[in-house]
Every structure is written in C-alpha cells, then in structure tokens.
Design a protein around this motif. Structure first.
Motif, short mmCIF file in Angstrom:
data_model
loop_
_atom_site.label_atom_id
_atom_site.label_comp_id
_atom_site.label_asym_id
_atom_site.label_seq_id
_atom_site.Cartn_x
_atom_site.Cartn_y
_atom_site.Cartn_z
N THR A 139 0.85 -1.20 0.00
CA THR A 139 0.00 0.00 0.00
C THR A 139 0.88 1.25 0.00
OG1 THR A 139 -0.10 0.24 2.40
CG2 THR A 139 -1.68 -1.28 1.39
N ALA A 140 0.22 2.39 -0.06
CA ALA A 140 0.94 3.67 -0.03
C ALA A 140 1.66 3.86 1.30
CB ALA A 140 -0.02 4.82 -0.28
N ASN A 141 1.19 3.19 2.35
CA ASN A 141 1.82 3.27 3.66
C ASN A 141 2.87 2.17 3.87
OD1 ASN A 141 0.26 5.50 4.47
ND2 ASN A 141 -1.43 4.12 5.07
N ARG A 142 3.21 1.47 2.80
CA ARG A 142 4.17 0.36 2.83
C ARG A 142 3.71 -0.79 3.71
NH1 ARG A 142 8.96 0.55 4.42
NH2 ARG A 142 9.93 -0.55 2.66
N GLU A 143 2.40 -0.96 3.80
CA GLU A 143 1.82 -2.11 4.48
C GLU A 143 1.54 -3.20 3.46
OE1 GLU A 143 -0.71 0.12 8.02
OE2 GLU A 143 -1.67 -0.27 6.08
N ILE A 144 1.44 -4.43 3.94
CA ILE A 144 1.07 -5.53 3.06
C ILE A 144 -0.41 -5.82 3.24
CG2 ILE A 144 1.49 -7.95 2.43
CD1 ILE A 144 3.89 -6.14 1.96
N LYS A 145 -1.15 -5.76 2.15
CA LYS A 145 -2.55 -6.14 2.16
C LYS A 145 -2.78 -7.14 1.03
CE LYS A 145 -4.52 -2.08 4.42
NZ LYS A 145 -5.57 -1.03 4.36
N TYR A 146 -4.01 -7.65 0.93
CA TYR A 146 -4.32 -8.70 -0.04
C TYR A 146 -5.53 -8.29 -0.88
CZ TYR A 146 -1.05 -11.48 2.63
OH TYR A 146 0.10 -11.93 3.25
N GLY A 147 -5.37 -8.42 -2.19
CA GLY A 147 -6.44 -8.06 -3.11
C GLY A 147 -6.79 -9.20 -4.04
N THR A 148 -7.70 -8.93 -4.97
CA THR A 148 -8.15 -9.93 -5.94
C THR A 148 -7.88 -9.41 -7.34
OG1 THR A 148 -9.89 -10.72 -4.46
CG2 THR A 148 -10.11 -11.25 -6.80
N LEU A 149 -7.17 -10.20 -8.14
CA LEU A 149 -6.90 -9.87 -9.53
C LEU A 149 -7.96 -10.54 -10.39
CD1 LEU A 149 -4.87 -8.53 -11.52
CD2 LEU A 149 -3.73 -10.76 -11.66
N ILE A 150 -8.51 -9.79 -11.35
CA ILE A 150 -9.66 -10.25 -12.13
C ILE A 150 -9.38 -10.08 -13.61
CG2 ILE A 150 -12.15 -9.99 -12.50
CD1 ILE A 150 -12.13 -8.44 -9.76
N SER A 151 -9.82 -11.04 -14.39
CA SER A 151 -9.74 -10.93 -15.85
C SER A 151 -11.02 -11.50 -16.46
CB SER A 151 -8.54 -11.69 -16.39
OG SER A 151 -8.55 -11.72 -17.82
N SER A 152 -11.48 -10.85 -17.52
CA SER A 152 -12.56 -11.47 -18.29
C SER A 152 -12.00 -12.72 -18.94
CB SER A 152 -13.10 -10.51 -19.34
OG SER A 152 -12.06 -10.15 -20.24
N LEU A 153 -12.87 -13.70 -19.21
CA LEU A 153 -12.44 -14.96 -19.81
C LEU A 153 -13.02 -15.13 -21.20
CD1 LEU A 153 -12.77 -17.64 -16.96
CD2 LEU A 153 -10.67 -16.99 -18.16
N LYS A 154 -12.18 -15.52 -22.12
CA LYS A 154 -12.65 -15.92 -23.44
C LYS A 154 -12.66 -17.44 -23.48
CE LYS A 154 -11.81 -15.57 -28.41
NZ LYS A 154 -10.86 -15.17 -29.48
N VAL A 155 -13.82 -18.01 -23.71
CA VAL A 155 -13.99 -19.46 -23.68
C VAL A 155 -14.52 -19.94 -25.01
CG1 VAL A 155 -15.17 -21.38 -22.55
CG2 VAL A 155 -14.43 -19.41 -21.20
N THR A 156 -13.92 -20.97 -25.54
CA THR A 156 -14.39 -21.60 -26.78
C THR A 156 -14.78 -23.03 -26.45
OG1 THR A 156 -12.93 -20.24 -28.14
CG2 THR A 156 -13.84 -22.24 -29.14
N GLY A 157 -16.05 -23.34 -26.58
CA GLY A 157 -16.53 -24.66 -26.18
C GLY A 157 -16.48 -24.78 -24.68
#
Length: 390
Positions: free
Chosen positions: A38-56
């Motif tokens: 973080t901006a305060n040099r703390e460690i936090k935990y987030g979620t990374l997200i991506s749209s998915l392209k699916v074929t079949g």
C-alpha cells in the motif's frame, strides 16, 4: 461449470496446481489473496480479475490485456503507485458480486491466462515481497468438492498436478471390497481410499483393540480405544473425513454371508486360512469377481525375524492355477493372540502396497512386463520372486 472449466483448461489448471486461489464466476477469472504493498508500505491482499474468453468448454487466448483489481491500488515498495499498470477507468461493478476498484492495463501478447495473470501478479506481489519476502499469492487453498463432482471431499491436487487423472479413471467406477481389516487390510484400505474408486466395502466383525493401534495407519487416542469401536466403524469414520462411498459391514464373512460380495468389481482378501476363506474364494470365482489375496509368514529366530510376504491375483483366466496354490487349511487363530501372529506395521504396509500395485497393474495404471499373478518377498534374502506368470 467453474470446476469443469478449470479442469479442462490447461492454463487454469496450471494456475491451480501452482497454488493460486482461483474462482471462475460469471465469465470472469478471479485470483484471490494476492499480496500487494500500500501507499503506507503495508502488506494487504487483493483480488486480480480478468474477463475470460472461452471456446466450447476450454479457455481460448485472452482477447484483452486489461485486468481488474479489488483492493487499494498496488504500490511500489517505497509507497509510490505502480504507474506502469495504472488505468484511469473508475471503479465499477462487474456483476455477480464482483467489484472492480481499479482497472489495469499492461499491454502484451498474452499466450494464455496463466501468462497474463502471473505477469500481473509478478509486478504487484514483487513489490510486496521487497517489504516482506515471505508473502506469496501461491496460498495452496483447500478446494472442497460437491458430492456429484468427486468421491473426495476436497480436490485430489496430487493427481492433477502431475496429470495422471486419465490413469486413475481406469478404476474410477469400481466397487471394491476389503475382507479383513487387520494389519495388512487396514493399510490396504488406506491406499485404496486415496484412489478414486466409487465405493469401498469393508468387511470385518472385530473390535478395534489396543494392539491394532500399533499396526494400523494413524494414531488413535486413548478415548477412542476405550470406546471399543468395531474396526470397520473406526476406519470408516477416519477416512470419511476425506472421501465418500465407504460402506461398512461389521460382520465376518463365511459360507452363510458371502452373498454380500455380489455386485462388487474387485475384492482384496486379508484373512487367515480356513473354511471361511475357501467359501469366499469359491463365491468370487463363481461370480467372476477378480480378487487379490495377501498373506505373511513371519517367524522369530534366536536373534531376529525372518519370513515371507505373498500376493496372489486371481482373474477369470487363471482361476484354476490360483485355487491350487491357496491354503484353505483350518489355521485360523484368535485375533488377540498377538505373540503367535507376528504383525509389524512396516511389513503390513509393504504387503498392502504390493497388493495395491498388482491391482493397479491389472487395470493398466502401472506397466506390467512380468504378468506374474503370484509373487513373494523374502525378508532375509531381500528378494522379490515371481512364482507364476499368466
């Protein structure tokens, strides 16, 4: 669909095998518990997200370099925002409870979703690790399963990580019986329970006693021993924490009860010689049910132990040869007569392992060039001998 898509898509399966906490929801891939600074040099935990392209029913190559983030904006280890991935898009709801607080843009020709997500995670988590090297997005979470998905109550990641699921499926639909849950039988159950067979039927009428604790997998408590459970009940309760499909039969099999084996696909026999054993073998042969019989003969000399372990596999093709080799003499001994029935955990475990390896060879899991249906191991000579070949 989420679990199936992960299982069928090599890139998502790789992410899962490497220990990332994945979820597929409403057309998006989420990787949770990603550490960031973080901006305060703390460690936090987030979620990374991506749209998915699916074929079949599998993922395709990513059709966008854009990713989304839930949490504060990730920073460098000095507290400054990571501008290389920053995007001016405002916070937005992606639906189905997915909140994107920030949008990221790191242009690249991503080969697949493993490449894309680990690239972003490397940039984000690398800065957090500069503050605390111990943090990681590879959390190896426990992955629970639903009853319709698996016989296991949580995912068999040992199998998926090495890609041998197709081998396991060769006996996935089997109903397996284990007759006799003494030393060898209990270790045999331990090994079979960790395969994906549909059902395991346990047959034994004995109480789980103190001496059994020293030749059975695990470590029962004093209170568990004092409760004097039946062997089948004790073992089913322990392994029921891990898997489904365990059926207990708390009685001894003999000529009058052998019909209980009808409908099974394979049986392991771990009982002493005698009339009951002969009745069981004859019933299995008549029903065309393949089986493996195990046994040990351990003797005490003046200053050491010696003896043999044996494994005999019977299929329809070798019934005649097998029945000639088996011992049906009336040699049953009381289970608590420990001094005349030497059983040591490592020997029981080895005998069980040899039997399970032979079973898996029958169904092509392991390569079998010897095709021996009966073999033995000599403790003193440290030799394995193929006695008969099909």
């Amino acid at each position: 669909m989420s679990r199936l898509l992960i299982a069928r898509s090599a890139d998502l399966q790789r992410l899962q095998n490497e220990g990332f906490d994945l979820e597929v929801r409403a057309g998006y891939l989420l990787i949770k518990d990603v550490p960031y600074a973080t901006a305060n040099r703390e460690i936090k935990y987030g979620t990374l997200i991506s749209s998915l392209k699916v074929t079949g029913d599998v993922t395709d190559c990513p059709d966008t370099h854009v990713a989304y983030w839930t949490g504060e904006h990730p920073c460098h280890n000095n507290g400054l925002i990571i501008n290389a991935i920053a995007n001016s898009s405002p916070a937005q709801s992606l639906g189905n409870g997915i909140q994107a607080d920030f949008t990221f843009s790191a242009k690249a020709a991503y080969r697949d979703y493993h490449h894309k997500m680990t690239t972003y995670i490397g940039r984000i988590t690398g800065e957090a690790q500069a503050i605390n090297p111990a943090v990681s997005a590879q959390t190896f979470p426990v992955i629970a399963t639903e009853e319709e998905e698996s016989v296991f109550k949580y995912l068999d990641t040992a199998t998926t990580r090495v890609g041998i699921g197709a081998f396991n499926e060769r006996f996935a639909n089997q109903r397996v019986g284990i007759v006799g849950l003494g030393g060898t039988g209990s270790y045999l159950f331990d090994l079979v329970a960790k395969t994906c067979v549909r059902e395991i039927h346990l047959f034994d009428g004995d109480v789980f006693s103190q001496h059994n604790a020293f030749r059975t997998p695990g470590a029962p408590s004093i209170d568990e021993l004092r409760a004097k459970p039946k062997k089948v009940a004790y073992l089913a309760a322990n392994y029921g924490k891990m898997r489904r499909g365990i059926h207990v039969h708390d009685n001894f099999l003999d000529a009058s009860t052998v019909e209980a084996l009808r409908g099974l696909d394979f049986v392991f026999l771990c009982l002493d010689s005698g009339a009951a054993k002969k009745a069981i073998v004859m019933a299995l042969m008549a029903g065309g049910i393949p089986f493996i019989e195990v046994g040990m003969g351990i003797v005490r000399g003046e200053d050491s132990l010696a003896g043999l372990m044996r494994v005999t596999a019977c299929t329809n093709e070798v019934q005649e040869q097998v029945v000639k080799k088996m011992n049906f003499s009336d040699g049953n001994r009381a289970e608590d007569d420990y001094s005349t029935n030497i059983q040591i955990a490592e020997l029981n475990a080895m005998n069980a392992a040899l039997a399970v390896i032979r079973w898996k060879k029958l169904y092509g899991f392991y390569r079998d060039s010897s095709r021996a249906y009966s073999y033995g191991y000599s403790i003193a000579a440290n030799e394995m001998v193929n006695e008969d070949e099909a």
